[in-house]
Design an enzyme around this catalytic site. Structure first.
Site, PDB file in Angstrom:
ATOM      1  N   CYS A 243       0.770  -1.104  -0.030  1.00 54.22           N
ATOM      2  CA  CYS A 243      -0.186   0.085   0.006  1.00 54.22           C
ATOM      3  C   CYS A 243       0.854   1.296   0.140  1.00 54.22           C
ATOM      4  O   CYS A 243       1.626   1.465  -1.231  1.00 54.22           O
ATOM      5  CB  CYS A 243      -1.114  -0.027   1.028  1.00 54.22           C
ATOM      6  SG  CYS A 243      -2.477   1.200   0.793  1.00 54.22           S
TER       7      CYS A 243
ATOM      8  N   HIS B 115      -4.108  -4.274   0.228  1.00 50.64           N
ATOM      9  CA  HIS B 115      -3.859  -5.048   1.749  1.00 50.64           C
ATOM     10  C   HIS B 115      -4.351  -6.405   1.691  1.00 50.64           C
ATOM     11  O   HIS B 115      -5.353  -6.783   2.354  1.00 50.64           O
ATOM     12  CB  HIS B 115      -4.593  -3.998   2.716  1.00 50.64           C
ATOM     13  CG  HIS B 115      -3.999  -2.809   3.116  1.00 50.64           C
ATOM     14  ND1 HIS B 115      -2.916  -2.842   3.896  1.00 50.64           N
ATOM     15  CD2 HIS B 115      -4.291  -1.621   2.761  1.00 50.64           C
ATOM     16  CE1 HIS B 115      -2.385  -1.640   4.226  1.00 50.64           C
ATOM     17  NE2 HIS B 115      -3.275  -0.935   3.493  1.00 50.64           N
TER      18      HIS B 115
ATOM     19  N   GLU C  90      -3.023  -8.504   3.354  1.00 51.57           N
ATOM     20  CA  GLU C  90      -2.698  -9.202   4.551  1.00 51.57           C
ATOM     21  C   GLU C  90      -3.794  -8.799   5.629  1.00 51.57           C
ATOM     22  O   GLU C  90      -3.868  -9.553   6.584  1.00 51.57           O
ATOM     23  CB  GLU C  90      -1.358  -8.594   5.331  1.00 51.57           C
ATOM     24  CG  GLU C  90      -1.429  -7.047   5.682  1.00 51.57           C
ATOM     25  CD  GLU C  90      -1.693  -5.966   4.635  1.00 51.57           C
ATOM     26  OE1 GLU C  90      -1.512  -4.776   5.156  1.00 51.57           O
ATOM     27  OE2 GLU C  90      -1.594  -6.195   3.530  1.00 51.57           O
TER      28      GLU C  90
END
EC number: 2.3.1.31
Length: 301
Positions: free
Chosen positions: A142, A235, A237
């Protein structure tokens, strides 16, 4: 990949509950395996949450990973205790004479600032420069991706008219690339940002390739030709409830925030989120670790 984590790291409890394989330092020491040394530059304010998210993704393969967390000295953390940083983190000055198999640079909630106005920008630039000779491959996330593209390639970021917020469909633009092996033709990933990088700026640079993109979210995965630098604009994750927590936070602060797109069941916050990106996230990080770190790193660092 069993990850070797320090005793008493808060993430250990969560990872154990999720059946993620990790080892304490004593057990790892007695295994005759050279671990992959991964340095994680954690720029997020919620450092403990981010630790768990990253460790979850690098902890699912038969090799051993030894993570080293670092924080920036030129920024005082408001959300993480000094005791936690002292116990579980290093600084760049403490690790700069070491070499690492891989590096992960997280996002940060500073995207509306110009890069030069971020208080730790000069320190981060030193880390980026150091990584050229001391790290086999780096994955940027990001804002970390935008920062890396700006520093290494001079590619600027631009402000969006409104926050890009939700889970978006992506398509592969390059298919014969190791990083995207096993990816579905269409896959999903979360985004939560106020800025973006223009596709045309990336395409102007012959050293970069856009590997995946979205009609709504733009360029998603960008890689340097040699695979040394990977830039992920979203994102992958994120936990299942991260966007929901951000939505509640912004709403409680009186911000004019729309519900995250394509996230809640039937677009109804009362029905809760539906996770559609977990498989993609695991494949992205396992491919990076295998093909760009493990297969490329010199055995002796």
């Amino acid at each position: 990949m069993p990850i070797k984590i320090p005793d008493n790291l808060p993430a250990a409890k969560t990872l154990n509950e999720e059946n993620i394989f990790f080892m304490d330092e004593d057990r790892a020491y007695h295994q005759d395996i050279r671990p992959l040394n991964i340095v994680i530059v954690n720029l997020m304010p919620t450092k403990i949450v981010t630790e768990t998210q990253i460790l979850r993704l690098i902890g699912n393969s038969p090799l051993q990973v030894n993570p080293t967390f670092i924080h920036t000295q030129t920024h005082k953390s408001q959300n993480t205790s000094k005791e936690h940083l002292i116990k579980f983190y290093e600084t760049f000055e403490e690790i700069k004479n070491n070499k690492f198999d891989g590096m992960i640079v997280t996002g940060a909630p500073v995207e509306t600032l110009s890069f030069e106005n971020v208080d730790y920008w000069e320190e981060l630039c030193r880390i980026f420069d150091w990584s050229v000779t001391n790290v086999t491959s780096t994955i940027h996330i990001c804002w970390g991706a935008q920062a890396g593209l700006y520093h290494h390639y001079g590619i600027p970021k631009y402000e969006l008219h409104e926050k890009l917020f939700g889970v978006f469909k992506h398509n592969l633009t390059e298919r014969n690339i190791k990083l995207t092996r096993g990816f579905d033709d269409e896959f999903y990933a979360p985004h939560s940002r106020h800025t973006y990088v223009k596709r045309e700026d990336i395409k102007k640079n012959p050293s970069l390739k856009i590997l995946a993109e979205s009609d709504e979210a733009g360029a998603y995965i960008v890689a340097s030709e040699n695979g040394k630098n990977i830039f992920v604009m979203g994102h992958a994750e994120y936990d299942g409830d991260t966007l929901n927590l951000e939505y509640i936070r912004d709403k409680n602060q009186g911000m004019n925030i729309k519900i995250p797109k394509n996230y809640f069941k039937d677009n109804d916050p009362e029905k809760g989120p539906m996770v559609t990106w977990r498989g993609h996230a695991n494949l992205l990080f396992s491919n990076w670790l295998n093909y760009y770190v493990y297969q490329e790193t010199p055995f002796e660092l």
